[in-house]
Design a protein around this motif. Structure first.
Motif: not given
Ligand code: FE
Ligand code: PHE
Length: 290
Positions: A175-177, A190-192, A129-132, A1-2, A134-136
């Protein structure tokens, strides 16, 4: 998230000029590794048939089922061979330009802390946990990896046009949702969503949210909420199509246009929307009344 605000202006003590810090994998306690395992097990059970095949393939090929919080070096080695991406640790949120510069160079920045046991289901700040988780996994997909890199370059450009708010919505709703249509079914990517035990069911099964065919300009005009499940999800037809339309469109004139366009609220339905599901918004109404 940015999109959060409480960001420092320069790298804190101990961080490099590019804001990265050592993950310090050896410092995690047994309890912290066990927290990852609980979160991983829950989602590993729930996601087959719900998450995009690309996400599930990423979990598999990156061997995320190995117990404990992943070691970023080991993870980066696997990822580098697959798509040229790396995972680097940062101390929480970093300035937008730093975030985008890392993405543009195929480095995904991840928080290294893990949530407390009382926060298994919800926390505001993205943890490991979210970053890895969820996103990776999506970064192991070549097309999505290219999208993330292009987004990084687009972010640096949006800063010049002072249009980050519009571009950030694209990140949020993809990316997130993001949802994707796969073999005639809706899936989450989406990672979220994939990192949330509740939302990974809600996003697909609940009658409350709208589910609308992805349209880039429409998405960039839509506000989002960061405090609860989404009231709208946008559905892409494929990752190839998402990459194509975002890369082929020059956003500079678009930013000018959007400047004078009104915004949509998260529950609004706009002219031209292709509604896959018209939501009841019952969940959001209940929460607002509580
Ligand atoms: Fe994120
Ligand atoms: N095409 C966008 C621009 O002109 C860059 C971009 C690509 C943004 C992919 C997001 C995703 O700025």
């Amino acid at each position: 998230m940015n999109e959060e605000s409480h960001v420092l202006e320069k790298p804190p003590e101990g961080a490099s000029a590019d804001w990265t810090i050592p993950q310090d994998w050896a410092a995690y306690s047994a309890q912290e590794h066990a927290t990852w395992d609980i979160l991983f097990e829950r989602q590993a059970k729930q996601l087959p048939g719900r998450a995009s095949e690309a996400f599930l393939a990423g979990v598999d090929v990156l061997k995320l089922s190995k117990p404990g919080i992943p070691d970023f070096e080991e993870l980066s080695e696997r990822l580098m061979k697959l798509t040229g991406w790396q995972v680097v640790a940062v101390p929480g949120l970093v300035p937008d330009a730093v975030f985008f510069d890392h993405l543009a160079n195929r480095r995904f920045v991840a928080g290294n802390f893990i949530r407390k046991r009382e926060q298994l289901d919800y926390l505001q700040e993205p943890d490991v946990f979210h970053d890895v988780f969820g996103h990776v996994p999506m970064l192991a997909n070549p097309v999505f990896g290219d999208y993330m890199e292009a987004y990084g370059r687009g972010g640096l450009r949006a800063l010049e046009y002072d249009s980050l708010d519009h571009l950030a919505r694209l990140y949020w709703y993809t990316v997130e949702f993001g949802l994707i249509e796969e073999a005639g079914d809706l899936r989450i990517y989406g990672s979220g969503i994939v990192s949330s035990h509740g939302e990974s069911v809600f996003a697909l099964d609940d009658p409350s949210p709208n589910r609308i065919a992805f349209d880039m300009k429409r998405v960039m005009r839509t506000n989002y909420r960061i405090d609860d499940f989404q009231q709208v999800y946008f559905v892409i037809p494929s990752f190839e199509e998402l990459l194509r339309v975002t890369v082929e469109t020059d956003f500079a004139p678009l930013y000018g246009e959007l400047e004078n366009a009104s915004d949509f609220g998260p529950a609004d339905i706009a002219e031209g929307d292709i509604l896959l599901t018209r939501g009841t918004q019952a969940y959001a109404c209940e929460r607002a009344a509580a």
